[in-house]
Design a protein around this motif. Structure first.
Motif, PDB file in Angstrom:
ATOM      1  N   ASN A   1     115.371  19.163 -63.317  1.00  0.00           N
ATOM      2  CA  ASN A   1     114.056  18.687 -62.883  1.00  0.00           C
ATOM      3  C   ASN A   1     113.359  19.672 -61.953  1.00  0.00           C
ATOM      4  OD1 ASN A   1     115.616  18.470 -60.651  1.00  0.00           O
ATOM      5  ND2 ASN A   1     115.248  16.300 -60.280  1.00  0.00           N
ATOM      6  N   GLY A   2     113.856  20.902 -61.903  1.00  0.00           N
ATOM      7  CA  GLY A   2     113.190  21.914 -61.082  1.00  0.00           C
ATOM      8  C   GLY A   2     113.581  21.851 -59.615  1.00  0.00           C
ATOM      9  N   GLN A   3     114.534  21.011 -59.282  1.00  0.00           N
ATOM     10  CA  GLN A   3     115.017  20.941 -57.909  1.00  0.00           C
ATOM     11  C   GLN A   3     116.389  21.611 -57.826  1.00  0.00           C
ATOM     12  OE1 GLN A   3     113.762  19.654 -55.018  1.00  0.00           O
ATOM     13  NE2 GLN A   3     111.779  19.316 -55.997  1.00  0.00           N
ATOM     14  N   PHE A   4     116.911  21.666 -56.607  1.00  0.00           N
ATOM     15  CA  PHE A   4     118.232  22.260 -56.418  1.00  0.00           C
ATOM     16  C   PHE A   4     119.208  21.190 -55.941  1.00  0.00           C
ATOM     17  CE2 PHE A   4     115.359  25.784 -56.101  1.00  0.00           C
ATOM     18  CZ  PHE A   4     116.030  26.826 -56.701  1.00  0.00           C
ATOM     19  N   ASP A   5     120.437  21.320 -56.384  1.00  0.00           N
ATOM     20  CA  ASP A   5     121.493  20.432 -55.947  1.00  0.00           C
ATOM     21  C   ASP A   5     122.389  21.255 -55.021  1.00  0.00           C
ATOM     22  OD1 ASP A   5     123.097  18.299 -55.768  1.00  0.00           O
ATOM     23  OD2 ASP A   5     124.118  18.600 -57.685  1.00  0.00           O
ATOM     24  N   VAL A   6     122.483  20.837 -53.779  1.00  0.00           N
ATOM     25  CA  VAL A   6     123.252  21.636 -52.826  1.00  0.00           C
ATOM     26  C   VAL A   6     124.734  21.531 -53.146  1.00  0.00           C
ATOM     27  CG1 VAL A   6     123.892  21.925 -50.419  1.00  0.00           C
ATOM     28  CG2 VAL A   6     121.538  21.408 -51.030  1.00  0.00           C
ATOM     29  N   VAL A   7     125.374  22.651 -53.430  1.00  0.00           N
ATOM     30  CA  VAL A   7     126.786  22.624 -53.780  1.00  0.00           C
ATOM     31  C   VAL A   7     127.653  23.162 -52.644  1.00  0.00           C
ATOM     32  CG1 VAL A   7     126.443  22.739 -56.247  1.00  0.00           C
ATOM     33  CG2 VAL A   7     126.578  24.853 -54.951  1.00  0.00           C
ATOM     34  N   TRP A   8     127.024  23.763 -51.662  1.00  0.00           N
ATOM     35  CA  TRP A   8     127.802  24.325 -50.575  1.00  0.00           C
ATOM     36  C   TRP A   8     126.886  24.541 -49.395  1.00  0.00           C
ATOM     37  CZ3 TRP A   8     127.687  28.899 -47.721  1.00  0.00           C
ATOM     38  CH2 TRP A   8     128.846  29.213 -46.997  1.00  0.00           C
ATOM     39  N   LYS A   9     127.430  24.392 -48.179  1.00  0.00           N
ATOM     40  CA  LYS A   9     126.640  24.792 -47.016  1.00  0.00           C
ATOM     41  C   LYS A   9     127.553  25.288 -45.921  1.00  0.00           C
ATOM     42  CE  LYS A   9     126.355  20.229 -45.010  1.00  0.00           C
ATOM     43  NZ  LYS A   9     125.737  19.504 -43.970  1.00  0.00           N
ATOM     44  N   THR A  10     126.963  26.041 -44.991  1.00  0.00           N
ATOM     45  CA  THR A  10     127.779  26.526 -43.883  1.00  0.00           C
ATOM     46  C   THR A  10     128.098  25.362 -42.949  1.00  0.00           C
ATOM     47  OG1 THR A  10     125.707  27.125 -42.847  1.00  0.00           O
ATOM     48  CG2 THR A  10     126.970  28.888 -43.825  1.00  0.00           C
ATOM     49  N   ASP A  11     129.192  25.501 -42.199  1.00  0.00           N
ATOM     50  CA  ASP A  11     129.585  24.423 -41.306  1.00  0.00           C
ATOM     51  C   ASP A  11     128.539  24.171 -40.241  1.00  0.00           C
ATOM     52  OD1 ASP A  11     131.883  23.917 -42.613  1.00  0.00           O
ATOM     53  OD2 ASP A  11     133.068  25.382 -41.488  1.00  0.00           O
ATOM     54  N   GLY A  12     128.111  25.219 -39.611  1.00  0.00           N
ATOM     55  CA  GLY A  12     127.117  25.025 -38.565  1.00  0.00           C
ATOM     56  C   GLY A  12     125.904  25.875 -38.852  1.00  0.00           C
ATOM     57  N   LEU A  13     125.213  26.265 -37.794  1.00  0.00           N
ATOM     58  CA  LEU A  13     124.055  27.123 -37.962  1.00  0.00           C
ATOM     59  C   LEU A  13     124.487  28.573 -37.779  1.00  0.00           C
ATOM     60  CD1 LEU A  13     122.797  24.344 -37.607  1.00  0.00           C
ATOM     61  CD2 LEU A  13     120.938  25.411 -36.366  1.00  0.00           C
ATOM     62  N   VAL A  14     123.871  29.450 -38.567  1.00  0.00           N
ATOM     63  CA  VAL A  14     124.215  30.869 -38.502  1.00  0.00           C
ATOM     64  C   VAL A  14     123.134  31.582 -37.702  1.00  0.00           C
ATOM     65  CG1 VAL A  14     124.683  32.929 -39.851  1.00  0.00           C
ATOM     66  CG2 VAL A  14     125.243  30.682 -40.770  1.00  0.00           C
ATOM     67  N   PRO A  15     123.502  32.326 -36.658  1.00  0.00           N
ATOM     68  CA  PRO A  15     122.477  33.083 -35.935  1.00  0.00           C
ATOM     69  C   PRO A  15     122.015  34.285 -36.753  1.00  0.00           C
ATOM     70  CG  PRO A  15     124.645  33.420 -34.948  1.00  0.00           C
ATOM     71  CD  PRO A  15     124.837  32.445 -36.062  1.00  0.00           C
ATOM     72  N   GLY A  16     120.731  34.550 -36.735  1.00  0.00           N
ATOM     73  CA  GLY A  16     120.188  35.657 -37.515  1.00  0.00           C
ATOM     74  C   GLY A  16     120.446  36.991 -36.835  1.00  0.00           C
ATOM     75  N   ASP A  17     120.950  37.960 -37.610  1.00  0.00           N
ATOM     76  CA  ASP A  17     121.155  39.312 -37.082  1.00  0.00           C
ATOM     77  C   ASP A  17     119.929  40.158 -37.379  1.00  0.00           C
ATOM     78  OD1 ASP A  17     123.663  38.815 -36.177  1.00  0.00           O
ATOM     79  OD2 ASP A  17     124.688  39.598 -37.954  1.00  0.00           O
ATOM     80  N   ALA A  18     119.349  40.736 -36.352  1.00  0.00           N
ATOM     81  CA  ALA A  18     118.221  41.631 -36.600  1.00  0.00           C
ATOM     82  C   ALA A  18     118.704  42.912 -37.272  1.00  0.00           C
ATOM     83  CB  ALA A  18     117.520  41.943 -35.288  1.00  0.00           C
ATOM     84  N   TRP A  19     119.867  43.394 -36.823  1.00  0.00           N
ATOM     85  CA  TRP A  19     120.396  44.652 -37.348  1.00  0.00           C
ATOM     86  C   TRP A  19     121.694  44.360 -38.086  1.00  0.00           C
ATOM     87  CZ3 TRP A  19     116.925  48.393 -36.772  1.00  0.00           C
ATOM     88  CH2 TRP A  19     115.984  48.232 -35.762  1.00  0.00           C
ATOM     89  N   SER A  20     121.840  44.922 -39.283  1.00  0.00           N
ATOM     90  CA  SER A  20     123.017  44.596 -40.074  1.00  0.00           C
ATOM     91  C   SER A  20     124.253  45.324 -39.569  1.00  0.00           C
ATOM     92  CB  SER A  20     122.779  44.966 -41.536  1.00  0.00           C
ATOM     93  OG  SER A  20     123.972  44.760 -42.243  1.00  0.00           O
ATOM     94  N   LYS A  21     125.376  44.599 -39.599  1.00  0.00           N
ATOM     95  CA  LYS A  21     126.640  45.209 -39.195  1.00  0.00           C
ATOM     96  C   LYS A  21     127.154  46.146 -40.274  1.00  0.00           C
ATOM     97  CE  LYS A  21     128.269  41.030 -36.834  1.00  0.00           C
ATOM     98  NZ  LYS A  21     127.514  39.996 -37.560  1.00  0.00           N
ATOM     99  N   TYR A  22     126.617  46.028 -41.462  1.00  0.00           N
ATOM    100  CA  TYR A  22     127.201  46.752 -42.593  1.00  0.00           C
ATOM    101  C   TYR A  22     126.482  48.045 -42.917  1.00  0.00           C
ATOM    102  CZ  TYR A  22     129.713  42.445 -43.013  1.00  0.00           C
ATOM    103  OH  TYR A  22     130.506  41.376 -42.736  1.00  0.00           O
ATOM    104  N   LEU A  23     125.449  48.370 -42.162  1.00  0.00           N
ATOM    105  CA  LEU A  23     124.735  49.623 -42.422  1.00  0.00           C
ATOM    106  C   LEU A  23     125.066  50.621 -41.321  1.00  0.00           C
ATOM    107  CD1 LEU A  23     121.208  48.492 -43.607  1.00  0.00           C
ATOM    108  CD2 LEU A  23     123.172  49.175 -44.963  1.00  0.00           C
ATOM    109  N   ASP A  24     125.286  51.870 -41.717  1.00  0.00           N
ATOM    110  CA  ASP A  24     125.671  52.881 -40.755  1.00  0.00           C
ATOM    111  C   ASP A  24     124.664  53.037 -39.628  1.00  0.00           C
ATOM    112  OD1 ASP A  24     128.011  53.487 -41.882  1.00  0.00           O
ATOM    113  OD2 ASP A  24     127.260  55.129 -43.128  1.00  0.00           O
ATOM    114  N   GLY A  25     123.391  53.099 -40.023  1.00  0.00           N
ATOM    115  CA  GLY A  25     122.353  53.386 -39.039  1.00  0.00           C
ATOM    116  C   GLY A  25     122.202  52.294 -37.993  1.00  0.00           C
ATOM    117  N   SER A  26     122.598  51.073 -38.329  1.00  0.00           N
ATOM    118  CA  SER A  26     122.225  49.976 -37.450  1.00  0.00           C
ATOM    119  C   SER A  26     123.395  49.173 -36.919  1.00  0.00           C
ATOM    120  CB  SER A  26     121.257  49.038 -38.185  1.00  0.00           C
ATOM    121  OG  SER A  26     121.901  48.440 -39.277  1.00  0.00           O
TER     122      SER A  26
END
Lengths: 376, 532, 430
Positions: free
Chosen positions: C380-405
């Motif tokens: 029907n064009g909607q989404f069925d939630v199949v998984w969610k994180t336990d709590g809230l995830v804080p947003g990272d401004a700079w990625s841990k996975y990039l060399d520069g940042s």
């Protein structure tokens, strides 16, 4: 000689620009903000932008109005000039970028580039960048024109392939692998020639520079079209085969004016970028080039001054409309295209002329009135 | 089905003592569906399938069709049948009173795969051949070792050749996955899959379990190599097909433009918007069908084709009569005026229908794909190719064998001469413009199937259409056909090597250069009129 | 000569007159409302996504006014149309701040539009709330990022596929611009850190508005036939999605075979597609319309009433504006003024309920905490939630996975710096 060069309209336009070049900085910097005469800096940037568009329109009018080459790709020359300036401004940021890399612009660090691409070499120097802002569009126009004019691609075909050219460039610049910042383009500039690009004084200076370049563009344009060279151009526009049979190397004339016009468009782009603060591949979009053609048509093609006037008027209208009636401005713009081509084939200046000279010659070719004036 | 039931009956007789406990297990398993957790549902499904209960097939089917529900309050699990009646899932008894609140048992991808596999196992003996084939394919994909006995039973009974080959493929797949199968059996399974030779067979052969005997592994490796070279051959043909299908889209978009350009020498910048109008006509027809006549929904595209022709054609004639005819002899200015028209049309559609994409669904005959040798051909693309060719042939007939076509060709070749011979060029102009626009509208119907139906639809095709027309040459539709197909195929052969963007840039540069060599395109009209 | 002089006078007069007119055009009398700028494209290519956000903002402002406004004043929305034109974004931002004197601006969708207005906000010192998931690698004093950073969308989605679907082979397909490029770069580094080999990762970029997906879908199928479970991580942008999904459906790529998880496909985009062939494909967002909470129900009811369309859908960026707007309201109340400097300081640490039952907080790096949901497309064009994180995830401004940042953090509370290098202890950037 001076009389021919500076006909009445050109004189008015030149003086207007000269006054603006002096008055706007005064109104913006000296007059206190409390005074009703004060001009806020954003208005300065706005008119500055209009003037850059006006320069582009003058460039376009040179090829379309005087030589009959309808280029739907002049936006490409404008954008190339803009990129040259943008690259200079990016290099000026130096180590002040978020990653603090003294050599590479942020977006390159971001994409893990290790070395500065060759295309970027030398752009830390302003004279080089300024030169490239003219040479890059000029070279492209020369190469393109060399191919197109010699094989006598004309009319609608030429328009379509100029459009293909700017479209191909747009696609190319959108690619991140090209090394020009991809879709995001170049932005977040800090300073130009050592001056903070965001200060009011720099803005005012850039404005004055634009006004002066517009004056020069008008004068150079007038000089070209009133010279013998210009007469040949007009002959080509009105009867290309006849001009060729008379022994003129039509393709060289076309090539020359196309290249000069492209260089002028490049200068316009170079002035435009520091004032709007961003250059990105969207400037190559074919629709932008078509819009520029409309400015010329609105003002009156084959008049130079009219082209500049059209650019300023249409863009002023756009500013007002996108603020006041955002949902309807495309209707207005579209309608303008249709109405101008239907009812003002000679643009505003042309219409003024026919108002003055009552019984308007009905079957004359579009710009027949230009020729006698030049002769006299 | 009958067999399975009989088998179950025998089971029930034999294990009559244990059957009470069995029934309890089954009921327990079914009640697991009410836990609203994916892992519980998976366990429940497993229990139901293992139970061999007579209701198992019905429950799996309900799960597959999302008709299995539970009542959050009572934890009762129910099935809704096609008529909407509510049955108890475990017993199959019709409930006198349906629970007030029902929540559907949710599935995720992993469960959906498990359900498909389970349903495959259970319908292997279905009376319907198509169902049996689908079941065999499901088992083939799932490679569930436990299903081997069922597959072999079914294989022995099977008479239909297609189902039989699907079943033996499934058997082969299982044999390769199952530990402890004899080497000879596995080798013959490899041969079986090698003969099948598609990507799925390759997937199975390249992921054999570690314990597989070396001889089998070696044989599988050579089978993978053989499949690869076979696939490489077909992938070239596949590219040709992709190219032709892209070419057909270009042809559809460009052919109307070629007509107006050929006849009147004007470039219609609003041409893309005619395509868009056609796509929106399709949307309106579908909406209407959905609301008023659902039976017609499957035929909505067929209805939309003539309607789109009329709508876009009418707008085209209107534009010609109100704008273009006043600009006769000024082709460049026509270009500007029609660009204005295109802005107005875009914004008008945006105002009426909103800026969002509109949903145009695909009728059943345009969904899915079929295999032709190693080629995979999607029905949607196939119909578009056929449609484009039909439009092309129709136009050729119109131009060659009708008086209107004759006049149009006359005007194309020499307007003044035609005029002095008594052809009403004004009328021909209007009709030609209407015809070109109408064909663009029909192209819109086809494009609504593969692209966004949004106000920007036309913009994405207009430049490509120009390229096709300029490349193909004016005044000759064969040029347009050849131009579109060449560009389509070239694009698709460049794409794997240099990517979609560079491929497109390369083609644009090629066209710019090509025009220098042949300023009038591939097929130029010869004669003095066009030179002037 | 006299002619020249007359012309000169006339010209000077005209120039002054024009300048005056323009100056007057800039000045408008101050009034007793608080103005809020809305900077979303209403025409051009981005209108598709952004028009909705303009309406959402109008509704939020309307609601706030019904509650009595802010600081005893009514809120007034100022809507402009930057027309999907990036330089125009900067120009309109300038107009909003300098001419209309707005207290804050809610707007932008694409990264490039944000980059374009950034210098304007810095120069004129105003506040921008940016509601869309983006590539990260930025933390600016004047910008508040209420959409997801890559670690709030991409990485949880990949984790889910690895854990639940046992995916071993990855196709990273995206549109060629900065958001997909960066996200894919981060994902590639992340996948490799989890032991995925290079030959099991295929990266593919397509231009904006790409419409012919035949070859690429066939390539994906081929890549998926190597015998390992394969999934597609799609950062394909807006318009190109519809033809992509149509081609997937037609070529029979089912979610049970090769699932596609998308970061740019929400309810609004699905409204333009027949979703039956797509059931089971996934999307990762911080909000889904189908999430059953009282706050969400209330929001949807209000939205549908406001737009007078009972079928209108809500989506993730709308929720981001909802959170951002409420945070701004709270911060203004806390600061007791709309003065940008004070509000910027007051915003960090502000908590506002989101629509999915949690409470989001504005972090010192100007990103917010968000829950992450994985949804499967339903018919029907909607989404069925199949998984969610336990709590809230804080947003990272700079990625841990990039060399520069990887050593950079944004901290506008203590360090007063958007790109603080924890190793060198220096503040990068200006």
């Amino acid at each position: 000689m001076l009389q021919t060069l500076l006909d009445k309209r050109t004189l008015i336009a030149v003086l207007l620009c000269a006054v603006a070049a002096v008055a706007v900085p005064i109104l913006s910097l000296v007059v206190p903000p409390s005074s009703p005469l004060h001009m806020p800096p954003y208005v300065v940037a706005l008119i500055g932008k209009y003037l850059c568009y006006a320069i582009l329109a003058v460039a376009l009018d040179l090829v379309w109005g005087y030589c009959g080459i309808l280029s739907l790709g002049h936006g490409a020359f404008f954008a190339l000039g803009g990129y040259a300036m943008g690259m200079y401004l990016m290099r000026q940021i130096g180590a002040r970028g978020v990653y603090g890399n003294p050599l590479l612009p942020d977006f390159m660090v971001f994409l893990n580039w290790k070395a500065l691409p060759v295309a970027w070499w030398g752009f830390q120097s302003f004279p080089y960048a300024a030169l490239m802002a003219m040479l890059a569009p000029g070279a492209l126009a020369f190469a393109f024109g060399w191919l197109a004019f010699r094989s006598r691609v004309t009319g609608v075909y030429l328009s379509i392939i100029t459009q293909a050219m700017t479209y191909a460039l747009m696609l190319a610049f959108f690619r991140n692998d090209m090394g020009f910042g991809g879709n995001n383009g170049l932005t977040d500039f800090k300073d130009i020639l050592g001056f903070n690009i965001q200060s009011d004084a720099t803005r005012a200076a850039l404005f004055s520079a634009s006004a002066i370049v517009l004056i020069l563009a008008l004068l150079v344009g007038r000089f070209l079209v009133t010279s013998k060279f210009g007469k040949v151009l007009i002959a080509i526009r009105d009867a290309e085969s006849r001009a060729r049979f008379l022994g003129y190397r039509v393709e060289y004339y076309k090539l020359a004016v196309f290249t000069v016009s492209a260089m002028l468009a490049g200068v316009a782009g170079a002035l435009y970028v520091p004032q709007v603060g961003i250059i990105n591949p969207g400037e190559f979009a074919p629709a932008n080039s078509i819009e520029a053609v409309i400015w010329v048509a609105v003002g009156g093609r084959g008049t130079l001054v009219g082209a500049a006037l059209g650019a300023v008027l249409v863009n002023f209208g756009k500013t007002v409309f996108t603020g006041a009636l955002p949902e309807y401005w495309l209707f207005a713009l579209g309608l303008l295209f249709v109405l101008v081509t239907l009812f003002l084939p000679k643009g505003i200046l042309g219409a003024l002329d026919s108002l003055k000279r009552k019984p308007a010659p009905p079957i004359e070719p579009a710009d027949a009135d230009v020729a006698p004036k030049i002769a006299g | 089905m009958i067999l399975l039931q009989r088998f179950l009956l025998v089971c029930a007789l034999l294990f009559s003592i244990g059957s009470l406990a069995r029934a309890d297990d089954f009921a327990d398993a079914v009640s697991g569906f009410s836990a609203d957790s994916f892992s519980a549902t998976e366990k429940a499904l497993d229990g139901v399938v293992q139970s061999n209960n007579a209701r198992a097939a019905a429950i799996v089917e309900a799960l597959q069709k999302e008709r299995l529900f539970y009542a959050p309050a009572t934890k009762q699990v129910v099935v809704k049948d096609a008529s909407g009646a509510v049955l108890d899932a475990a017993t199959g008894a019709k409930l006198a009173e349906a629970p007030t609140e029902l929540k559907s048992v949710r599935l995720n991808n992993r469960l959906r795969r498990a359900v498909e596999a389970a349903s495959g196992q259970m319908t292997l003996l279905s009376a319907d051949t198509q169902k049996r084939i689908a079941a065999a394919q499901a088992v083939y994909k799932a490679r569930d070792v436990a299903a081997l006995a069922n597959v072999e039973t079914a294989l022995n009974k099977e008479t239909d050749p297609v189902a039989k080959s699907a079943l033996s493929d499934a058997r082969a797949a299982i044999l390769l996955a199952k530990p402890g199968v004899s080497e000879a059996d596995q080798l013959s399974a490899v041969t079986q899959l090698r003969a099948r030779g598609d990507q799925e067979a390759r997937a199975i052969l390249s992921s054999l379990p570690d314990a597989t005997p070396p001889a089998v592994k070696a044989s599988a490796q050579s089978a993978v190599a053989a499949i690869d070279s076979r696939l490489a051959f077909w992938s070239n043909l596949q590219n040709v097909w992709y190219g032709l299908s892209l070419g057909s889209v270009l042809l559809l978009a460009a052919i109307g433009l070629a007509i107006t350009f050929g006849v009147m020498g004007v470039i219609n910048m609003a041409h893309g918007e005619m395509v868009m109008l056609g796509a929106y006509t399709t949307f309106v027809v579908q909406e209407y069908a959905r609301a008023k006549a659902p039976a017609l929904l499957d035929y909505s595209l067929l209805i939309a084709v003539p309607l789109a022709f009329l709508v876009a054609g009418a707008v085209g004639v209107l534009i010609e009569r109100t704008i273009i005819r006043f600009l006769y002899g000024r082709p460049l200015e026509t270009l500007l005026a029609t660009f204005g028209v295109s802005l107005i049309l875009q914004q008008a559609v945006r105002t009426i229908f909103g800026a969002n994409n509109r949903e145009v669904s695909a009728p059943p005959f345009m969904s899915g794909s079929f295999h032709l040798g190693g080629l995979e051909i999607t029905y949607g693309r196939m119909w578009i190719v056929l449609f484009a060719l039909a439009v092309f042939v129709g136009l050729q007939i119109l131009l060659r064998f009708t008086p209107f076509g004759l006049r149009m060709r006359a005007v194309t070749q020499n307007r003044r001469m035609a005029s002095s011979m008594g052809v009403d060029t004004n009328r021909i102009d209007a009709l030609a413009f209407g015809l070109g626009s109408g064909i663009a509208g029909m192209a819109g119907v086809a494009l609504s199937q593969i692209d966004n139906v949004s106000p920007n639809l036309g913009q994405s095709y207009i430049i490509d259409s120009f390229m096709v027309v300029v490349f193909g040459g004016v005044g000759n539709l064969w040029g347009t056909l050849l131009g579109a197909m060449t560009l389509g195929v070239a694009n698709k052969f460049l794409e794997p090597f240099i990517g979609a963007v560079l491929g497109k840039i390369a083609l644009l540069v090629f066209i710019i250069l090509f025009i220098q060599k042949r300023p009038r395109g591939l097929f130029a009209l010869k004669g003095r009129a066009v030179e002037a | 000569m006299s002619l020249t002089r007359r012309i000169m006078l006339r010209a000077a007069g005209a120039a002054f007159g024009g300048a005056l007119a323009l100056s007057a055009f800039g000045a408008k009398a101050a009034e007793d409302t608080i103005k809020v700028g809305i900077l979303h494209s209403l025409s051009g290519t981005m209108a598709i996504s952004e028009t909705t956000l303009k309406d959402a903002m109008l509704m939020l402002i309307d609601e706030q006014n019904k509650k009595g406004g802010l600081l005893g004043k009514k809120l007034e929305a100022v809507v402009v149309d930057p027309a999907s034109n990036w330089p125009l974004f900067a120009e309109k931002a300038r107009e909003l701040i300098a001419k209309d004197k707005v207290a804050a601006v809610f707007g932008c969708w694409t990264s490039v539009s944000r980059k374009s207005v950034l210098p304007v906000f810095k120069e004129l010192n105003n506040i921008l709330f940016y509601p869309v998931q983006y590539e990260g690698e930025e933390s600016e004093r004047n910008v508040f990022y209420t959409g997801a950073a890559p670690n709030q969308q991409a990485i949880p989605a990949v984790d889910y596929l690895m854990k639940e679907e046992k995916v071993q082979r990855w196709v990273l397909a995206g549109t060629d611009y900065v958001y997909p490029r960066t996200t894919n770069k981060i994902l590639e580094a992340y996948l490799k850190s989890k032991g995925v080999k290079s030959e099991d990762i295929m990266i593919n970029y397509t231009p904006f508005g790409h419409s012919d997906w035949q070859t690429i879908v066939a390539d994906i199928k081929k890549f998926g036939s190597a015998g390992k479970k394969t999934a597609v991580v799609s950062t394909i942008n807006g318009d190109a999605n519809v033809p992509f999904y149509k081609e997937l459906g037609n070529q029979g790529v089912k979610a049970t075979d090769i699932p596609v998880v998308a970061f740019s496909v929400g309810e609004e985009e699905l409204a333009g597609i027949d979703t039956k062939p797509l059931v089971g494909h996934l999307a990762a967002w911080n909000y889904f319309m189908s999430i059953d909470t009282p706050a969400n129900k209330d929001f949807i009811a209000k939205w549908q009433a406001f737009t007078k369309n009972p079928k209108r859908v809500t989506n993730d960026p709308m929720e981001a504006h909802y959170i951002g707007f409420n945070m701004w309201v709270q911060a203004v109340q806390k600061a007791g003024t709309t003065d940008p400097d004070k509000v910027i300081d007051a915003l960090v640490g502000v908590k506002a309920p989101n629509l999915t039952g949690g409470v989001s907080e504005m972090l010192p790096n100007h990103h917010i905490t968000k829950p992450v949901f994985i949804g499967e497309i339903k018919d029907n064009g909607q989404f069925d939630v199949v998984w969610k994180t336990d709590g809230l995830v804080p947003g990272d401004a700079w990625s841990k996975y990039l060399d520069g940042s990887k050593d950079l953090i944004g901290d506008w509370k203590d360090k007063k710096c958007g790109a603080f290098n924890v190793k060198t202890g220096k503040c990068g950037g200006a």
